[in-house]
Each structure stands twice: as C-alpha cells, then as structure tokens.
Design an enzyme around this catalytic site. Sequence first.
Site, short mmCIF file in Angstrom:
data_model
loop_
_atom_site.label_atom_id
_atom_site.label_comp_id
_atom_site.label_asym_id
_atom_site.label_seq_id
_atom_site.Cartn_x
_atom_site.Cartn_y
_atom_site.Cartn_z
N ASP A 114 12.03 -38.05 50.71
CA ASP A 114 11.08 -36.98 51.00
C ASP A 114 10.87 -36.17 49.71
O ASP A 114 10.02 -36.51 48.90
CB ASP A 114 11.65 -36.15 52.15
N ARG A 139 17.74 -41.26 66.95
CA ARG A 139 18.07 -42.28 65.94
C ARG A 139 17.98 -43.68 66.51
O ARG A 139 17.75 -44.65 65.80
CB ARG A 139 19.50 -42.07 65.41
N THR A 166 17.87 -35.66 47.26
CA THR A 166 19.12 -36.30 47.68
C THR A 166 19.35 -37.59 46.91
O THR A 166 20.42 -37.79 46.32
CB THR A 166 19.07 -36.62 49.19
N GLY A 176 12.97 -36.19 47.35
CA GLY A 176 13.58 -37.03 46.32
C GLY A 176 14.88 -36.44 45.77
O GLY A 176 15.56 -37.08 44.97
N GLU A 182 18.57 -45.91 51.53
CA GLU A 182 18.21 -44.66 52.21
C GLU A 182 17.27 -44.94 53.39
O GLU A 182 16.60 -45.97 53.43
CB GLU A 182 17.46 -43.76 51.22
N ASP A 183 17.23 -44.00 54.31
CA ASP A 183 16.26 -44.10 55.40
C ASP A 183 14.88 -43.63 54.94
O ASP A 183 13.88 -44.31 55.14
CB ASP A 183 16.73 -43.31 56.64
N ASP A 185 16.57 -38.90 62.63
CA ASP A 185 16.82 -38.02 63.77
C ASP A 185 15.99 -36.75 63.74
O ASP A 185 15.47 -36.33 62.71
CB ASP A 185 18.30 -37.59 63.77
P1 IMP Z 1 15.09 -35.47 50.37
O1 IMP Z 1 14.37 -36.69 49.81
O2 IMP Z 1 16.21 -35.00 49.52
O3 IMP Z 1 14.11 -34.38 50.68
O4 IMP Z 1 15.79 -35.79 51.71
C1 IMP Z 1 15.70 -36.90 52.39
C2 IMP Z 1 16.52 -36.74 53.66
O5 IMP Z 1 15.93 -35.75 54.52
C3 IMP Z 1 16.51 -38.03 54.40
O6 IMP Z 1 17.62 -38.82 54.08
C4 IMP Z 1 16.51 -37.58 55.85
O7 IMP Z 1 17.85 -37.42 56.28
C5 IMP Z 1 15.84 -36.23 55.85
N1 IMP Z 1 14.41 -36.33 56.24
C6 IMP Z 1 13.33 -36.18 55.46
N2 IMP Z 1 12.18 -36.34 56.15
C7 IMP Z 1 12.57 -36.62 57.41
C8 IMP Z 1 11.82 -36.92 58.62
O8 IMP Z 1 10.57 -36.97 58.66
N3 IMP Z 1 12.57 -37.15 59.73
C9 IMP Z 1 13.93 -37.14 59.73
N4 IMP Z 1 14.65 -36.87 58.63
C10 IMP Z 1 13.98 -36.62 57.47
MG MG Z 2 19.22 -39.26 55.21
#
Ligand code: IMP
Ligand code: MG
Length: 172
Positions: A100, A162, A104, A102, A96-97, A156
């Site tokens: 956040d 990106r 996804t 958690g 993953e990039d 992004d």
């Molecule tokens: P989460 O952990 O499910 O909330 O989502 C993570 C996804 O939200 C990441 O894979 C990113 O695509 C996107 N994301 C979360 N924080 C950021 C940020 O600060 N900049 C860009 N994308 C973000």
């Molecule tokens: Mg992502």
Amino acid sequence: MNNVEELISEQEILKKVEEIGKKITEDFPNDDITVVSVLKGSFIFTADLVRFIKHPIEIAFIAASSYGASTVSSGELKIRYDIDIPVKDKTIILVEDIVDTGLTISRLKEYLFELGAKDVKICTIFDKPDRREKQVTIDYCGFVIPNEFVVGYGLDYNNKYRNLRNLCKITI
Ligand code: IMP
Ligand code: MG
C-alpha cells in the site's frame, strides 16, 4: 453488517499464483531460495505460492508493523515475530499480501539486508500503488488494484474476512 463485493475471483487469483510460482521456479533454476512470508496477511498466498515452486525451498515467517497501533505511519519498523532461520548470504523472496504505502515492505527489505541477505526480491499478490509513499521495486506482482479497502485471500478487516477465497471490496 459490512457490504462485501467481489473484485477478483478465486479462479483468477489461483491462475495468477500459479504463473508467479512458475516464474520464480524458472528465475531460480539452480539457486536455493528462502521464502519469507509476512504474517499474518500473506499466509494464504504463501501456502498457495510455495506449492507452485518446483524446488526444495526454505520457508520462514516474519511479523512486523510499521505503524504501531495507529494508522499514521511512524516509519518505525516493529518486529513482532522474527525469522527463525539464518538469512546470511541467502536469496530471499519476501512474500506480502498487499503493498500500500510501501513502508512495511521497504523496511523489511532493509532489515533482511542488515541481517546479511545476498539478495531480496519482493513478491506481492496485490499492489495498491495510489497511496505509495516509499518507492519500492516489486519483482513479482499479482494484481494492481484501485485504492479501495479490500479483504479476503488473507487480508482482514478487524481480523476478520481473511478466510474469504476471493478478493472483495468492503464498505465500512
Ligand atoms: P504498507 O504498504 O506499509 O502501507 O502496508 C501494507 C500492509 O497494510 C499490508 O501488509 C496489509 O496488512 C495492510 N493493508 C493495506 N491495505 C489494506 C487493505 O486494503 N486491506 C487490508 N489490509 C491492508
Ligand atoms: Mg500485511
């Protein structure tokens, strides 16, 4: 015009990616592993990381969203592009990039287990733990960062930025 300010330099990121690649190489000396890259954000991290893993590995891609179009989590995982190789009985490194909330990554991990994966390790280059809703074990983590919206190194804002080589904080 948005204000973009460097948080982590290109050199720092690459040094860390090399460390993670070496660690994965050591952790799986005999094991075949499959890297599953979470699109789109992790395409740059994946490209750098896999070249620091010194074994022949499989690489696959998946694109998913747990939000739909809104920024409020529905908790529902929508697969937009599915893995095109079998994962049954395989050891997966899910790349993953950024983690956040958690949501996804934890849903994707469950999904891979549903498909019959033997084990799923999570590898992220950035971790933003302040907004975590779903506790998830991160097996390989590059940098823990503060609760800021960041862009670059694959991440992004409105599909732009990106291609920045470093990680930046963006003021919208
Ligand atoms: P989460 O952990 O499910 O909330 O989502 C993570 C996804 O939200 C990441 O894979 C990113 O695509 C996107 N994301 C979360 N924080 C950021 C940020 O600060 N900049 C860009 N994308 C973000
Ligand atoms: Mg992502």
